[in-house]
Design a protein around this motif. Structure first.
Motif, PDB file in Angstrom:
ATOM      1  N   GLU A  63      34.439  54.613  27.718  1.00 27.16           N
ATOM      2  CA  GLU A  63      34.122  55.409  26.840  1.00 27.16           C
ATOM      3  C   GLU A  63      35.040  55.978  25.810  1.00 27.16           C
ATOM      4  OE1 GLU A  63      35.518  57.543  30.488  1.00 27.16           O
ATOM      5  OE2 GLU A  63      34.239  55.743  29.985  1.00 27.16           O
ATOM      6  N   HIS A  64      36.272  55.658  26.314  1.00 24.60           N
ATOM      7  CA  HIS A  64      37.142  56.098  25.383  1.00 24.60           C
ATOM      8  C   HIS A  64      37.094  55.085  24.009  1.00 24.60           C
ATOM      9  CE1 HIS A  64      38.927  58.725  28.163  1.00 24.60           C
ATOM     10  NE2 HIS A  64      39.231  57.675  29.019  1.00 24.60           N
ATOM     11  N   SER A  65      36.561  53.862  24.139  1.00 26.69           N
ATOM     12  CA  SER A  65      36.387  53.060  22.971  1.00 26.69           C
ATOM     13  C   SER A  65      35.318  53.546  21.972  1.00 26.69           C
ATOM     14  CB  SER A  65      36.277  51.537  23.219  1.00 26.69           C
ATOM     15  OG  SER A  65      34.828  51.504  24.018  1.00 26.69           O
ATOM     16  N   VAL A  66      34.379  54.335  22.699  1.00 27.06           N
ATOM     17  CA  VAL A  66      33.367  54.627  21.421  1.00 27.06           C
ATOM     18  C   VAL A  66      33.775  55.243  20.236  1.00 27.06           C
ATOM     19  CG1 VAL A  66      31.086  56.278  21.608  1.00 27.06           C
ATOM     20  CG2 VAL A  66      31.764  54.914  23.489  1.00 27.06           C
ATOM     21  N   GLY A  67      33.216  54.997  19.353  1.00 32.26           N
ATOM     22  CA  GLY A  67      33.765  55.621  17.997  1.00 32.26           C
ATOM     23  C   GLY A  67      35.115  54.861  17.383  1.00 32.26           C
ATOM     24  N   VAL A  68      35.649  54.165  18.020  1.00 35.29           N
ATOM     25  CA  VAL A  68      36.897  53.322  17.764  1.00 35.29           C
ATOM     26  C   VAL A  68      36.755  52.018  17.558  1.00 35.29           C
ATOM     27  CG1 VAL A  68      39.169  52.917  18.595  1.00 35.29           C
ATOM     28  CG2 VAL A  68      38.273  55.323  19.119  1.00 35.29           C
ATOM     29  N   ASP A  69      36.057  51.105  18.667  1.00 35.66           N
ATOM     30  CA  ASP A  69      35.679  49.844  18.397  1.00 35.66           C
ATOM     31  C   ASP A  69      34.047  49.741  18.488  1.00 35.66           C
ATOM     32  OD1 ASP A  69      38.326  49.124  19.001  1.00 35.66           O
ATOM     33  OD2 ASP A  69      38.193  49.133  21.175  1.00 35.66           O
ATOM     34  N   ASP A  70      33.991  49.426  17.215  1.00 39.00           N
ATOM     35  CA  ASP A  70      32.284  49.092  16.913  1.00 39.00           C
ATOM     36  C   ASP A  70      31.859  47.869  17.453  1.00 39.00           C
ATOM     37  OD1 ASP A  70      29.703  49.101  15.886  1.00 39.00           O
ATOM     38  OD2 ASP A  70      30.243  48.651  13.933  1.00 39.00           O
ATOM     39  N   ALA A  71      31.129  47.725  18.895  1.00 36.59           N
ATOM     40  CA  ALA A  71      30.513  46.801  19.544  1.00 36.59           C
ATOM     41  C   ALA A  71      29.203  46.375  18.799  1.00 36.59           C
ATOM     42  CB  ALA A  71      30.241  47.313  20.974  1.00 36.59           C
ATOM     43  N   GLY A  72      28.790  47.244  18.113  1.00 37.67           N
ATOM     44  CA  GLY A  72      27.384  46.898  17.299  1.00 37.67           C
ATOM     45  C   GLY A  72      26.254  46.331  18.132  1.00 37.67           C
ATOM     46  N   MET A  73      25.949  45.196  17.783  1.00 41.93           N
ATOM     47  CA  MET A  73      24.636  44.496  18.219  1.00 41.93           C
ATOM     48  C   MET A  73      25.033  43.804  19.631  1.00 41.93           C
ATOM     49  SD  MET A  73      22.901  43.087  14.936  1.00 41.93           S
ATOM     50  CE  MET A  73      21.435  42.367  15.585  1.00 41.93           C
ATOM     51  N   VAL A  74      26.325  43.988  19.869  1.00 47.48           N
ATOM     52  CA  VAL A  74      26.733  43.022  20.996  1.00 47.48           C
ATOM     53  C   VAL A  74      26.971  43.969  22.390  1.00 47.48           C
ATOM     54  CG1 VAL A  74      27.573  40.995  19.798  1.00 47.48           C
ATOM     55  CG2 VAL A  74      29.067  42.902  20.397  1.00 47.48           C
ATOM     56  N   SER A  75      26.894  45.409  22.165  1.00 45.32           N
ATOM     57  CA  SER A  75      27.351  46.543  22.879  1.00 45.32           C
ATOM     58  C   SER A  75      26.692  46.047  24.266  1.00 45.32           C
ATOM     59  CB  SER A  75      26.932  47.750  22.310  1.00 45.32           C
ATOM     60  OG  SER A  75      25.506  47.989  22.284  1.00 45.32           O
ATOM     61  N   ASP A  76      25.551  45.587  24.586  1.00 44.92           N
ATOM     62  CA  ASP A  76      24.776  45.352  25.611  1.00 44.92           C
ATOM     63  C   ASP A  76      25.383  44.242  26.426  1.00 44.92           C
ATOM     64  OD1 ASP A  76      24.188  43.553  24.056  1.00 44.92           O
ATOM     65  OD2 ASP A  76      21.964  43.387  24.672  1.00 44.92           O
ATOM     66  N   ARG A  77      26.246  43.579  25.874  1.00 43.73           N
ATOM     67  CA  ARG A  77      26.884  42.105  26.704  1.00 43.73           C
ATOM     68  C   ARG A  77      28.097  42.032  26.430  1.00 43.73           C
ATOM     69  NH1 ARG A  77      24.693  39.460  21.945  1.00 43.73           N
ATOM     70  NH2 ARG A  77      26.177  38.402  20.695  1.00 43.73           N
ATOM     71  N   LYS A  78      29.015  43.139  25.900  1.00 47.62           N
ATOM     72  CA  LYS A  78      30.484  43.174  25.807  1.00 47.62           C
ATOM     73  C   LYS A  78      30.941  44.269  26.680  1.00 47.62           C
ATOM     74  CE  LYS A  78      34.564  42.159  23.557  1.00 47.62           C
ATOM     75  NZ  LYS A  78      34.952  40.912  23.725  1.00 47.62           N
ATOM     76  N   THR A  79      31.695  43.728  27.632  1.00 49.85           N
ATOM     77  CA  THR A  79      32.251  44.703  28.422  1.00 49.85           C
ATOM     78  C   THR A  79      33.731  44.736  28.476  1.00 49.85           C
ATOM     79  OG1 THR A  79      32.294  43.117  30.322  1.00 49.85           O
ATOM     80  CG2 THR A  79      30.336  44.216  30.211  1.00 49.85           C
ATOM     81  N   SER A  80      34.516  43.876  28.059  1.00 53.27           N
ATOM     82  CA  SER A  80      36.002  43.893  27.723  1.00 53.27           C
ATOM     83  C   SER A  80      36.131  43.322  26.357  1.00 53.27           C
ATOM     84  CB  SER A  80      36.465  42.964  28.638  1.00 53.27           C
ATOM     85  OG  SER A  80      35.867  41.642  28.609  1.00 53.27           O
ATOM     86  N   THR A  81      37.681  43.632  26.141  1.00 59.84           N
ATOM     87  CA  THR A  81      37.845  43.236  24.635  1.00 59.84           C
ATOM     88  C   THR A  81      39.355  42.864  24.762  1.00 59.84           C
ATOM     89  OG1 THR A  81      38.064  44.111  22.556  1.00 59.84           O
ATOM     90  CG2 THR A  81      38.329  45.560  24.354  1.00 59.84           C
ATOM     91  N   THR A  82      39.838  41.975  23.972  1.00 62.12           N
ATOM     92  CA  THR A  82      41.105  41.689  23.698  1.00 62.12           C
ATOM     93  C   THR A  82      42.087  42.710  23.177  1.00 62.12           C
ATOM     94  OG1 THR A  82      40.795  39.395  23.530  1.00 62.12           O
ATOM     95  CG2 THR A  82      42.801  39.959  22.798  1.00 62.12           C
ATOM     96  N   VAL A  83      43.041  42.894  23.738  1.00 61.73           N
ATOM     97  CA  VAL A  83      43.872  44.214  23.227  1.00 61.73           C
ATOM     98  C   VAL A  83      45.321  43.624  22.781  1.00 61.73           C
ATOM     99  CG1 VAL A  83      42.895  45.693  24.699  1.00 61.73           C
ATOM    100  CG2 VAL A  83      44.722  44.535  25.657  1.00 61.73           C
ATOM    101  N   ALA A  84      45.629  42.491  22.972  1.00 62.98           N
ATOM    102  CA  ALA A  84      46.752  41.971  22.364  1.00 62.98           C
ATOM    103  C   ALA A  84      46.645  40.493  21.694  1.00 62.98           C
ATOM    104  CB  ALA A  84      48.071  42.009  23.307  1.00 62.98           C
ATOM    105  N   MET A  85      46.315  39.405  22.584  1.00 61.98           N
ATOM    106  CA  MET A  85      46.030  38.294  22.064  1.00 61.98           C
ATOM    107  C   MET A  85      45.506  37.514  23.054  1.00 61.98           C
ATOM    108  SD  MET A  85      49.870  36.778  21.870  1.00 61.98           S
ATOM    109  CE  MET A  85      50.660  35.877  23.209  1.00 61.98           C
TER     110      MET A  85
END
Length: 211
Positions: A63-85
Motif C-alpha cells: 500500500e506504500h506504493s499507492v500514489g507513488v507507482d502508477d500501476a494503472g491498467m495492470v494493477s490487478d496482475r502486477k504484484t511486484s516491481t523492480t527496485v534497482a535493475m
C-alpha cells in the motif's frame, strides 16, 4: 550473489583480451539495456532468454506504493516491481557474452540510468500501447545521448492492437529507429529484438566511421 558491474564496456572499448591461466582468453562482453515504462515486461523479457538464472531486484508492491507507482491498467496482475535493475547473460559463439541490464520503470529511479547504460552498445525500449506515454522518458533518454535503440511493442496475449506505423508516429521517432513487434515471454521473439539492436548499433558505427 554479488551484483554484476553495470559499467561493463562494449568490445570496441574493452581492448585486446588477455589470456587467462590455461591459455583461455576471457570472454568479450557486449552490453544491451532493456528499458521502458512501469510493468511493461522488462523482467520477463530478460528472463525469457537469459542462459543463467536472471538476477532480479523485484520487491512486493504494498500500500506504500499507492500514489507513488502508477500501476494503472495492470494493477490487478502486477504484484511486484523492480527496485534497482534486472540482469541476464547470453553466451554466444566465439567466446562472446551478451549482458542484459533492465532498468527500473519508476520515474523515481531515473537517477540510476546513467550507471546502467554506461558502455552499452544499444537498447530495447519495450512499449505497452495501452500506456504509450510511459515509454516517452526512455525514448527521450536514448535520443538525447545518441544511444542506438529499438522500439519493441510488447504484444500482450499475442495480440498486436496497433500498427507499427501508428506507434512510430505517436512516439515521433525517426525512420532510422526500428519499430518492431515482440513478445517478452517468447525466447525467439526476444532474440530477434536483440539481433535488431545489434544490427542497428553496427549500422550506426559504420555510418560514423565512413561519415
Amino acid at each position: 550473489m554479488a551484483f554484476p558491474r553495470s559499467d561493463v564496456v562494449a568490445p570496441a572499448a574493452a581492448g585486446p583480451a588477455v589470456p587467462q591461466q590455461g591459455g583461455q582468453a576471457p570472454p568479450t562482453v557486449v552490453k544491451i539495456v532493456v528499458a521502458g515504462g512501469f510493468a511493461v515486461g522488462k523482467t520477463t523479457f530478460i528472463g525469457s532468454i537469459s542462459d543463467i538464472e536472471p538476477l532480479s531486484t523485484e520487491a512486493a508492491m504494498t500500500e506504500h506504493s499507492v500514489g507513488v507507482d502508477d500501476a494503472g491498467m495492470v494493477s490487478d496482475r502486477k504484484t511486484s516491481t523492480t527496485v534497482a535493475m534486472d540482469f541476464g547473460r547470453i553466451t554466444l559463439p566465439g567466446n562472446l557474452w551478451l549482458y542484459l541490464f533492465g532498468t527500473p520503470g519508476q520515474d523515481r529511479f531515473l537517477f540510476m540510468w546513467d550507471d546502467l547504460v554506461r558502455g552499452a552498445i544499444g537498447a530495447v525500449v519495450l512499449v505497452d500501447t495501452d500506456r504509450l506515454d510511459q515509454c516517452f522518458p526512455a525514448v527521450d533518454y536514448f535520443e538525447s545521448r545518441g544511444i542506438p535503440f529499438v522500439v519493441a511493442v510488447n504484444c500482450f496475449e499475442g495480440v498486436a492492437r496497433h500498427a507499427l506505423d501508428d506507434v512510430r508516429s505517436a512516439l515521433a521517432v525517426p525512420a532510422d529507429v526500428p519499430v518492431i513487434y515482440t513478445d517478452a515471454r517468447s525466447r525467439a521473439a526476444t532474440k530477434q529484438a536483440l539481433v535488431t539492436v545489434v544490427q542497428t548499433a553496427m549500422r550506426r558505427l559504420a555510418a560514423g566511421t565512413t561519415g
